[in-house]
Design an enzyme around this catalytic site. Structure first.
Site, short mmCIF file in Angstrom:
data_model
loop_
_atom_site.label_atom_id
_atom_site.label_comp_id
_atom_site.label_asym_id
_atom_site.label_seq_id
_atom_site.Cartn_x
_atom_site.Cartn_y
_atom_site.Cartn_z
N ASP A 124 -39.32 -3.93 -21.97
CA ASP A 124 -40.77 -3.90 -22.03
C ASP A 124 -41.24 -5.23 -22.61
O ASP A 124 -40.47 -5.97 -23.24
CB ASP A 124 -41.19 -2.72 -22.92
CG ASP A 124 -42.69 -2.58 -23.05
OD1 ASP A 124 -43.39 -2.81 -22.06
OD2 ASP A 124 -43.14 -2.22 -24.15
N ASP A 126 -45.08 -5.79 -24.01
CA ASP A 126 -46.06 -5.63 -25.08
C ASP A 126 -45.47 -4.86 -26.26
O ASP A 126 -44.85 -3.80 -26.09
CB ASP A 126 -47.29 -4.89 -24.56
CG ASP A 126 -48.12 -5.73 -23.59
OD1 ASP A 126 -47.81 -6.92 -23.44
OD2 ASP A 126 -49.05 -5.19 -22.99
N GLU A 133 -50.44 -6.41 -27.67
CA GLU A 133 -50.73 -5.50 -26.56
C GLU A 133 -51.73 -6.24 -25.69
O GLU A 133 -52.90 -6.43 -26.07
CB GLU A 133 -51.31 -4.17 -27.07
CG GLU A 133 -50.29 -3.23 -27.66
CD GLU A 133 -49.38 -2.60 -26.60
OE1 GLU A 133 -49.78 -2.58 -25.41
OE2 GLU A 133 -48.28 -2.15 -26.97
N ARG A 169 -58.74 1.86 -18.46
CA ARG A 169 -58.94 0.67 -19.28
C ARG A 169 -59.27 -0.54 -18.42
O ARG A 169 -60.14 -1.35 -18.76
CB ARG A 169 -57.70 0.41 -20.13
CG ARG A 169 -57.54 1.39 -21.30
CD ARG A 169 -56.23 1.18 -22.02
NE ARG A 169 -55.09 1.67 -21.22
CZ ARG A 169 -53.82 1.35 -21.46
NH1 ARG A 169 -53.52 0.52 -22.44
NH2 ARG A 169 -52.86 1.86 -20.71
N SER A 213 -43.11 -4.73 -17.36
CA SER A 213 -44.21 -4.36 -18.24
C SER A 213 -45.28 -3.55 -17.52
O SER A 213 -45.59 -3.79 -16.36
CB SER A 213 -44.85 -5.64 -18.81
OG SER A 213 -46.01 -5.35 -19.57
N GLY A 214 -45.85 -2.60 -18.27
CA GLY A 214 -47.05 -1.93 -17.81
C GLY A 214 -48.28 -2.79 -18.03
O GLY A 214 -49.39 -2.37 -17.74
N ASN A 285 -44.06 5.23 -22.08
CA ASN A 285 -43.77 4.84 -20.70
C ASN A 285 -42.43 4.12 -20.56
O ASN A 285 -42.01 3.80 -19.45
CB ASN A 285 -44.90 3.98 -20.12
CG ASN A 285 -45.05 2.64 -20.80
OD1 ASN A 285 -44.85 2.53 -22.01
ND2 ASN A 285 -45.39 1.62 -20.05
#
Length: 334
Positions: A124, A126, A133, A169, A213-214, A285
């Site tokens: 990941d 963030d 983030e 978001r 990454s999300g 996640n």
């Protein structure tokens, strides 16, 4: 790298069938007595790893029914060391070390001695490889950070569906100028201590490493190259002809399931089972890839991740990813 442009993972090809993974199952934690390696890592800027810490760990191992070796392998003086413990289950050792007095501020891992050096890394970004983030930082720069941060916190805690919360978001970005906003975010990126060291050392030893990454590609395409990852995948913010965010995403959403798909695809390319992979993350996640990988590490994990990961980094930095694989300081690439 060899100077070629690092690769962005093709989302369309990053899925695999169960059949293609036949015989490549995750070994998991073993519930029978066996030989294990116990690794201890200290934050040597605060408290150096000492003989007292090793004694506390050996005492805990005995409480779990193990026979700890008197021999210690020093990975980095005052920083990391490990020893063998025979005749106890991994779960018993993990539980004993979790409750052990004298190990405050010490990260620890319990693993089988074989196959510790991984040939795949999926991480990941963030709050893992960087301290930011990304979407929270972007929203703060635009003046509505509190609203977005509240949604992010609930999503990472597993209280909200990740994809739905991401779309909600991103929708708030609609109409804001894109280039200047993204530049503000990039100026604020803080790399996690030890991240570049960990990635470049693994790559130097033949691992295939991807930053997945999300968050967003405008960040991953820079961060992955700076830290030494060969590949990256993330979400893409749509920008209109007027140079403003549309409030939408383009392409396939990178979320919880996608991260596991990418880990599986990379394992096939490296011809290793899931047990030959490492994964690192902090939020809900990340859980599918963390629980599937042979070495799944919760990095300063959210409570839901802490409950479901047995290897964690909670006191030190990303260098622990190397120590947990048995690398010594003199083997670091940088």
């Amino acid at each position: 790298t060899d100077g070629a442009r690092p690769k962005r993972i093709d989302q369309k090809s990053a899925s695999v069938t169960n059949l293609s993974l036949a015989g490549m199952g995750h070994l998991g934690y073993r519930d029978s007595p066996m030989q294990n390696v116990i690794t201890l890592v200290a934050n040597r800027n605060r408290t150096a790893l000492s003989e007292d810490h090793l004694t506390a760990a050996r005492t805990a191992a005995r409480r779990a029914g193990a026979v700890p070796s008197a021999d210690t392998k020093t990975l980095a003086r005052g920083w990391a060391a490990e020893f063998i413990a025979d005749d106890a289950t991994q779960l018993a050792l993990i539980a004993a070390l979790e409750d052990a007095p004298g190990l405050d501020g010490i990260d620890r891992a319990v693993q089988a001695p074989e196959g510790r050096r991984k040939q795949v890394l999926v991480s990941d970004m963030d709050s893992t490889m960087i301290q930011n983030e990304t979407l929270d930082t972007l929203a703060t720069a635009l003046g509505f950070g509190d609203a977005v941060m509240a949604i992010t916190a609930r999503s990472m805690a597993g209280e909200l569906d990740f994809v739905e919360s991401l779309r909600a978001r991103v929708a708030l970005l609609k109409g804001y100028q894109a280039t200047e906003s993204m530049a503000v975010v990039m100026d604020q990126i803080l790399h996690t201590n030890g991240a570049e060291r960990a990635v470049k050392t693994m790559v130097a030893n033949g691992a295939l490493c991807a930053l997945v990454s999300g968050g967003f590609t405008f960040t991953t395409e820079v961060v992955h190259a700076q830290q030494g990852f060969q590949e990256h995948a993330a979400n893409t913010l749509e920008i209109g002809d007027d140079g403003c965010f549309t409030g939408n995403l383009t392409g396939k959403i990178v979320g919880r399931a996608t991260k596991l798909e990418i880990l599986d695809e990379m394992c096939i390319r490296q011809a290793v089972p899931r047990s030959g992979a490492a994964a690192v993350g902090d939020g809900a996640n990340d859980l599918d890839m963390l629980t599937a990988a042979g070495l799944g590490i919760g990095f300063f994990p959210k409570p839901i991740v802490r409950e479901q990961t047995r290897v964690r980094i909670e006191h030190t930095d990303m260098t622990a990813l190397l120590f947990y694989q048995g690398y010594s300081e003199d083997e670091f690439a940088i």
